[in-house]
Write an enzyme that holds these catalytic residues in place. Structure first.
Site, short mmCIF file in Angstrom:
data_model
loop_
_atom_site.label_atom_id
_atom_site.label_comp_id
_atom_site.label_asym_id
_atom_site.label_seq_id
_atom_site.Cartn_x
_atom_site.Cartn_y
_atom_site.Cartn_z
N SER A 220 0.83 -1.20 0.00
CA SER A 220 0.00 0.00 0.00
C SER A 220 0.86 1.24 0.00
CB SER A 220 -0.89 0.03 1.26
OG SER A 220 -1.61 -1.17 1.43
N ASP B 175 1.32 3.98 9.80
CA ASP B 175 0.77 3.16 8.70
C ASP B 175 -0.74 3.24 8.61
OD1 ASP B 175 3.20 0.58 9.53
OD2 ASP B 175 3.38 2.32 8.21
#
Ligand code: GRF
Length: 196
Positions: free
Chosen positions: A136, A145
């Protein structure tokens, strides 16, 4: 033309993929590669591409993140980047530093966020019996994150996969995904990129 600083800590394969993509009609150019570790392969890769490369070693700061980031900020200021791309940069940044670059800083993470923030993502995906894994690209926020996802790429988890074999398959997709997201982001387009 947007100016991009790329922060690394190691081999720099994502940095190289980003740098190699920023040519022709791409709306951005790499202006600096900065590592928090001296002597890593990513610095050689940057130099081989004629990109200014430098080190702000975090170790002398003995865990004083704010002092380390002040040195990082001073070095970045010389390059005047519009965008920061974290590419295998393994230092956790403070909310203060992130706030200064809010909306202008990207990171690549080797999992299908929000699954598996943090470390050992491939081993955790295999242990969980997942049939798909991936990577990602997200905007960096103070939550590790967890910023808005701007792109994802999926790969199959195969019978007999180890964390290493899965990491190698995901890394190939990282080198396609990150440049695709950066091209859009530098053009002001936050439409997510989905691969695989
Ligand atoms: C990549 O898998 C990236 O997702 C993770 O660290 C690894 C760095 O690889 N954050 P490289 O330094 O870009 O080769």
């Amino acid at each position: 033309m947007k100016r991009v600083a790329i922060l690394i800590s190691g081999s720099g394969s994502n940095m190289a993929a980003l740098a190699d993509s920023m040519t022709g009609d791409h709306p951005a150019r790499p202006v600096l590669v900065l590592s928090n570790r001296p002597g890593v392969a990513g610095l050689e890769r940057a130099a081989a591409r004629g990109i200014e490369a430098d080190v702000v070693d975090h170790r002398p700061f003995a865990g004083d993140r704010v002092a380390f980031e002040a040195a990082l900020t001073a070095r970045l200021a010389q390059a005047r980047p519009d965008i920061i791309a974290l590419a295998g940069f393994m230092r956790i940044l403070t909310p203060g530093f992130i706030a200064r670059w809010q909306g202008r800083m990207l990171n690549i993470h080797p999992s299908l966020l929000p699954k598996y923030p943090g470390l050992d993502t491939h081993a955790r995906a295999i242990a969980a019996g997942d049939t798909q894994a991936g990577c990602s690209v997200h905007e960096v926020t103070a939550d590790l994150d967890a910023g808005p996802v701007l792109g994802q790429a999926r790969v199959p988890v195969r019978e007999g996969d180890t964390a290493e074999s899965l990491a190698a398959r995901v890394l190939e997709m990282e080198h396609l995904l990150y440049p695709a997201v950066l091209r859009r982001f530098a053009a002001g387009d936050r439409t997510p990129v989905m691969l695989g």
